[in-house]
Design a protein around this motif. Structure first.
Motif, short mmCIF file in Angstrom:
data_model
loop_
_atom_site.label_atom_id
_atom_site.label_comp_id
_atom_site.label_asym_id
_atom_site.label_seq_id
_atom_site.Cartn_x
_atom_site.Cartn_y
_atom_site.Cartn_z
N VAL A 1 0.85 -1.19 0.00
CA VAL A 1 0.00 0.00 0.00
C VAL A 1 0.89 1.24 0.00
O VAL A 1 1.71 1.43 0.91
N GLU B 1 -0.33 10.12 -3.78
CA GLU B 1 -0.82 11.49 -3.64
C GLU B 1 0.08 12.33 -2.74
O GLU B 1 -0.03 13.58 -2.73
N CYS C 1 0.59 4.61 -8.60
CA CYS C 1 -0.42 3.62 -8.27
C CYS C 1 -0.35 3.41 -6.76
O CYS C 1 0.73 3.46 -6.16
N ALA C 2 -1.48 3.13 -6.16
CA ALA C 2 -1.54 2.99 -4.70
C ALA C 2 -1.43 1.53 -4.25
O ALA C 2 -1.00 1.27 -3.13
N ASP D 1 4.65 6.13 -6.05
CA ASP D 1 4.06 5.02 -6.79
C ASP D 1 4.51 3.71 -6.14
O ASP D 1 5.69 3.52 -5.84
N CYS D 2 3.57 2.78 -5.91
CA CYS D 2 3.93 1.52 -5.24
C CYS D 2 4.91 0.69 -6.05
O CYS D 2 5.58 -0.20 -5.52
N ASN E 1 1.19 5.68 -1.14
CA ASN E 1 0.45 6.95 -1.17
C ASN E 1 1.03 7.86 -2.23
O ASN E 1 1.76 8.82 -1.93
#
Length: 356
Positions: A181, A185, A206-207, A338-339, A183
């Motif tokens: 997971v 943002e 991507c989260a 980004d994950c 973030n």
């Protein structure tokens, strides 16, 4: 004159300060062949790893070198020979369709490039009782520091032991998969950005990613049915530490339960005892634990490791964060990006992912 006396005194001292180098010729340590790996009733490929260790007083010190260009084969009790292929330096794999069979014995045979030949003692494959289920719970682990508590998840295998025979068990964990997971943002620009250092720059993707984890240090557990012969029982098989990322969402663990021979159990018991040594002055020094491999020309040679052949039962379990004790969870680690920057993570959902 005083200055001259001091100069003469220093010149007299200089030869005394010179130290001739002393060359220490330490004898080379013994080089032990080490055999790691096992075969099971699951489909292959199964891998065997061959290394040599240069030791200085302990089998666990020195350099570890892969043993390459060896001829490695597994022979069953009916005379069928399956050759392994060296897929990387020192790692040899069985064919993909190879699997052991209950009731048969297997022998590992190794021919090195220097002409030395080794063989294991035969290992009989006995049927393993199936696991009824695998359960989990949050646990905390005491440490020397009150400020650095460890916590994680304890996995327990539940099964019924057959009462008509003596059984020896070996538990390991297979590859795990967990949701990464992130973030995106929260992403910010580099502090060296020419116009907006450390400025907010949220990303669209991507989260959520998925990551397959194969722990480098493999925990194992062993057991014998001396105390629970013929009874339904449970066994704590492994501890998975919470590192702030593994249990942010869902973690899929795989538990492997194997039936092994009494000799394999005794070998693993010695390994377990060695690993439990705390390092105090009263502890026994590490010992060279001989396995079931023999040099055919020199039976007195010490060969480390043990070739195991076993029936296996495997169960997967999905561990959801919402089902864990929140008070025992570590503070989640934040990935402000980004994950996919997490090494090995992928946004593709594994084809066998089924947490419901």
């Amino acid at each position: 004159m005083p200055m001259l006396r001091r100069l003469v005194f220093l010149l007299l001292l200089l030869p005394l300060a010179c130290i001739d180098p002393y060359n220490v010729n330490a004898p080379d340590g013994e080089r032990y062949l080490t055999v790691e790996g096992y075969i099971t009733t699951d489909p292959g490929p199964h891998s065997i790893k061959l290394t040599r260790t240069d030791t200085y007083g302990s089998a666990f010190e020195g350099l570890i070198r892969p043993v390459v260009q060896a001829t490695v084969a597994v022979r069953d009790s009916e005379g069928l020979v399956s050759f392994l292929t060296e897929t990387s330096q020192g790692v040899y794999e069985t064919p993909a369709n190879f699997r052991a069979k209950v009731g048969m014995s297997y022998t590992l045979q190794i021919d090195l490039s220097n002409g030395q030949s080794y063989s294991s003692l035969p290992e009989l494959v006995k049927a393993v009782p199936k696991m009824d289920s695998v359960s989990y719970r949050s646990v905390s682990v005491a440490t020397d520091s009150r400020l650095l508590d460890r916590s994680g998840v304890q996995l327990t295998a539940h099964f019924k032991d057959p009462g008509d025979e003596s059984n020896f068990y070996y538990w390991r964990t297979g590859p795990a998969t967990f949701v990464v997971v992130a973030n995106p943002e929260l992403f910010t620009l580099s502090p060296n950005h020419p116009t907006n250092p450390r400025g907010a720059a949220p990303k669209d993707c991507c989260a959520i990613c998925y990551y397959q984890e194969q722990r480098r240090v493999q925990n194992f557990a062993i057991g014998t049915d001396v105390d629970f012969n013929g009874l339904s029982t449970r066994k704590q098989v492994t501890f998975i530490e919470d590192d702030g990322l593994r249990f942010k969402d869902t973690y899929r663990a795989e538990v492997q339960q194997m039936a092994i021979s009494d000799n394999a159990y005794r070998f693993l018991k010695l390994i377990e005892q060695q690993l439990s040594i705390t390092g105090s002055v009263f502890d026994q020094p590490p010992a060279n634990i001989r396995g079931n491999m023999i040099n055919l020309a020199d039976p007195d040679e010490v060969v480390l490791g043990y070739f195991i052949a076993a029936d296996i039962d495997t169960k997967q379990i999905y561990i959801k964060r919402t089902n864990l004790d929140q008070k025992l969870l570590q503070t989640p680690s934040i990935i402000p990006d980004d994950c996919r920057i997490f090494p090995g993570a992928d946004t593709a959902i594994p084809s066998d992912w089924n947490p419901n």
